[in-house]
Design a protein around this motif. Structure first.
Motif, PDB file in Angstrom:
ATOM      1  N   ASN A 203       0.842  -1.181   0.000  1.00 25.65           N
ATOM      2  CA  ASN A 203       0.000   0.000   0.000  1.00 25.65           C
ATOM      3  C   ASN A 203       0.880   1.235   0.000  1.00 25.65           C
ATOM      4  O   ASN A 203       1.673   1.430   0.909  1.00 25.65           O
ATOM      5  N   HIS A 206       2.235   3.622   3.079  1.00 31.81           N
ATOM      6  CA  HIS A 206       1.812   2.967   4.310  1.00 31.81           C
ATOM      7  C   HIS A 206       2.735   1.801   4.623  1.00 31.81           C
ATOM      8  O   HIS A 206       3.131   1.045   3.766  1.00 31.81           O
ATOM      9  N   LEU A 208       2.682  -1.099   7.588  1.00 30.05           N
ATOM     10  CA  LEU A 208       2.035  -1.642   8.779  1.00 30.05           C
ATOM     11  C   LEU A 208       3.038  -1.915   9.893  1.00 30.05           C
ATOM     12  O   LEU A 208       2.822  -1.547  11.054  1.00 30.05           O
ATOM     13  N   GLU A 211       4.360   1.202  11.685  1.00 30.62           N
ATOM     14  CA  GLU A 211       3.362   1.738  12.610  1.00 30.62           C
ATOM     15  C   GLU A 211       3.315   0.902  13.889  1.00 30.62           C
ATOM     16  O   GLU A 211       3.261   1.438  15.004  1.00 30.62           O
ATOM     17  N   GLN A 486      -6.003  -1.484   7.661  1.00 28.51           N
ATOM     18  CA  GLN A 486      -6.440  -0.108   7.505  1.00 28.51           C
ATOM     19  C   GLN A 486      -7.962  -0.092   7.460  1.00 28.51           C
ATOM     20  O   GLN A 486      -8.585  -1.003   6.910  1.00 28.51           O
ATOM     21  N   TYR A 490      -9.923   5.907   7.537  1.00 30.53           N
ATOM     22  CA  TYR A 490      -8.607   6.533   7.410  1.00 30.53           C
ATOM     23  C   TYR A 490      -8.203   6.709   5.960  1.00 30.53           C
ATOM     24  O   TYR A 490      -7.077   7.079   5.654  1.00 30.53           O
ATOM     25  N   GLN A 492      -7.463   4.572   3.812  1.00 29.04           N
ATOM     26  CA  GLN A 492      -6.409   3.648   3.406  1.00 29.04           C
ATOM     27  C   GLN A 492      -5.003   4.208   3.583  1.00 29.04           C
ATOM     28  O   GLN A 492      -4.101   3.890   2.829  1.00 29.04           O
ATOM     29  N   THR A 493      -4.788   5.060   4.561  1.00 28.58           N
ATOM     30  CA  THR A 493      -3.457   5.622   4.744  1.00 28.58           C
ATOM     31  C   THR A 493      -2.860   5.332   6.103  1.00 28.58           C
ATOM     32  O   THR A 493      -1.676   5.540   6.301  1.00 28.58           O
ATOM     33  N   MET A 494      -3.649   4.865   7.059  1.00 31.02           N
ATOM     34  CA  MET A 494      -3.150   4.625   8.405  1.00 31.02           C
ATOM     35  C   MET A 494      -3.635   3.283   8.917  1.00 31.02           C
ATOM     36  O   MET A 494      -4.677   2.777   8.512  1.00 31.02           O
ATOM     37  N   VAL A 495      -2.872   2.716   9.833  1.00 28.79           N
ATOM     38  CA  VAL A 495      -3.303   1.496  10.492  1.00 28.79           C
ATOM     39  C   VAL A 495      -4.499   1.823  11.380  1.00 28.79           C
ATOM     40  O   VAL A 495      -4.548   2.873  12.028  1.00 28.79           O
ATOM     41  N   SER A 496      -5.456   0.936  11.407  1.00 22.84           N
ATOM     42  CA  SER A 496      -6.626   1.120  12.256  1.00 22.84           C
ATOM     43  C   SER A 496      -6.206   1.279  13.713  1.00 22.84           C
ATOM     44  O   SER A 496      -5.441   0.480  14.240  1.00 22.84           O
TER      45      SER A 496
END
Length: 513
Positions: A203, A206, A208, A211, A486, A490, A492-496
């Motif tokens: 992605n 991003h 994962l 983060e 994600q 967000y 699709q740019t940040m981890v949930s």
């Protein structure tokens, strides 16, 4: 003028934006005279900015320091520390900056020269009492609140080299980074394993594992991340040709953490994502077992079944699934047209018509997905049954052009070569079920309901079945979260945030027991 503009304006200075790491053995200056937080005004051309340096000592006797500045993006910068009989020097080696200081007689101040290319000034930092440290931090209120919410505000990061048990040549090793919390150890630790499968598109913008590493370190965990073989700091190692090699790499990483002086060897766990989660599950079956295991988006089906259900096998990492995107666009266009046709209808009638159209589209999507699955499964079966690579590649390239009519012939041949590589052949025959039965450590299974690459409805029941003999397994499903964890909120740019909190809460429960 804010600090970032000030530094850019003055000889393109970039010191505060660098993330440097390092530590030095204690010398004759008493540790008690340095440990703690020191703060004061730094005078630069154009104005003054509040800065502070936090100094800590690890259990192995090394000293570490971190710089804080007023702006959040310039905060949390590690410094190398060198001490002599009467002074202490804080270095930013790559940029040529340093602070040469001497503790004053009262023990409450550090006074010295702040140096950077073409500029020098006197800097005096005052020791902050423990009760005053929060108030003395120059970070902005917003930045400070975020740091407090996430736990420890600072940590050290260092490049590391881990010798793999099957490295060829012997001198080669896995490169990566180790994040260590500030303060006294030993700390609990976790190794993160990435999704090695090239069938899982990356992605853009991003990461994962980055983060997760940042989040867990701020909760007081040491975190080890390793670059994939043949990439980054692991460039010297050949690309993995089988799961067995990756399992050996995972074991090497666990050994590295267990033998690190700042880490508690009894509280070392492993976390994997996608294919990395399945590697973690296999690694957990080997003695000594990790203290805990987190499997994010792991597969419960065999490799051939998993790959056949991918929406596209022909995309490189980071490439968009153009076939899926075209279908999604068609769905949107059909539904937009259906909404236009409901103009003038009563609300119940309009809702019924839209529901019928949506049902029709879902049925067509399932037919399309089932047809793609059957054709890809047959293609993968040919690979599995055809050991001759030249022959297999010719057949697969032809089948790819039939399945994906818009695929260029040259691209089809490249993808065919990838699908017949040793790594993919190993993945095709991989069956996680026998190994799952051997996992005995505390295990967290985490899936997103929007994961289209490793669907939770198909894989979670099989994972739970394989792990049914382990009484310390917890399963979580996160609504609306995709394979990269994600959430749509967000964009699709940040981890949930729910994923980060769920993982952190469970891991911390394991290391506190």
């Amino acid at each position: 003028m804010n600090l970032s503009r000030l530094l850019l304006a003055f000889s393109a200075l970039t010191f505060f934006g660098l993330s440097l790491t390092g530590a030095a053995k204690a010398s004759t200056i008493e540790q008690a005279r340095l440990t703690g937080t020191w703060t004061g005004p730094l005078t630069l051309p154009g104005g003054r900015q509040a800065v502070s340096i936090t100094i800590n000592q690890y259990a192995n006797g090394t000293t570490a320091a971190v710089l804080h500045a007023a702006e959040p993006q310039l905060d949390n910068i590690a410094l190398r520390v060198v001490r002599s009989a009467d002074s202490v020097v804080f270095y930013a080696d790559n940029a040529g900056y340093r602070f040469v200081a001497q503790p004053l007689a009262d023990g409450k101040r550090l006074r010295g020269q702040w140096q950077q290319p073409g500029f020098r000034t006197t800097l005096v930092l005052a020791r902050v009492q423990a009760s005053e440290e929060r108030a003395a931090s120059p970070a902005s209120p917003k930045s400070r609140k975020a740091a407090e919410a996430r736990g420890t505000s600072v940590y050290m990061t260092e490049d590391v080299q881990v010798t793999s048990t099957n490295s060829l040549p012997v001198a080669a090793g896995l490169g990566g980074s180790l994040r260590m919390p500030m303060g006294q150890g030993p700390f609990p630790a976790v190794m993160l394993l990435s999704d090695e499968s090239t069938a899982s598109p990356a992605n853009a913008g991003h990461n994962l594992l980055d983060e997760l590493a940042d989040y867990l370190t701020r909760q007081g965990m040491a975190v080890l991340t390793l670059d994939s073989r043949g990439q980054g700091r692991s460039m010297a190692l050949p690309v993995a040709s089988s799961n067995a090699e990756l399992v050996a790499d995972a074991q090497s990483g666990l050994l590295f953490l267990r033998t690190h002086s700042g880490i508690d060897p009894m509280q070392v766990g492993i976390l994997g994502h996608g294919a990395g989660a399945n590697i973690a599950l296999v690694a957990a079956t080997q003695a000594p077992a990790p203290a805990f295991l987190v499997a994010l988006g792991a597969a419960g089906v065999n490799g051939q079944e998993l790959l056949a259900r991918q929406t596209s096998l022909v995309n490189q990492a980071g490439e968009a699934d153009t076939a899926q995107a075209a279908w999604s666009l068609r769905e949107m266009q059909v539904m937009d047209r259906a909404r236009q046709l409901t103009v003038g209808l009563s609300p119940p009638a309009a809702q019924a018509q839209l529901a019928r159209q949506q049902y029709h589209l879902e049925a067509l999507a399932k037919q399309r997905s089932d047809a793609l699955y059957k054709r890809q499964y047959a293609m993968l079966e040919i690979i599995r049954q055809t050991p001759d690579n030249s022959q297999a590649q010719a057949i697969v390239a032809n089948m790819l052009k039939q399945i994906y009519p818009n695929l260029a012939p040259a691209t089809a041949h490249i993808r065919a070569g990838q699908l017949t590589s040793p790594w993919y052949r190993s993945l095709l025959v991989f069956n996680p079920q026998p190994e799952l039965q051997k996992v005995s450590c505390p295990t967290l299974l985490l899936h997103g309901t929007a994961d289209k690459q490793v669907p939770s409805a198909l894989n979670l029941p099989l994972l739970e079945k394989g792990l049914k003999g382990n009484k310390r397994v917890k399963t979580l499903k996160l609504d609306g979260v995709n394979h990269a964890f994600q959430a749509p909120a967000y964009e699709q740019t940040m981890v949930s945030s729910e994923a980060l909190e769920s993982i952190s809460e469970w891991v911390l429960q394991q290391v506190k027991q």
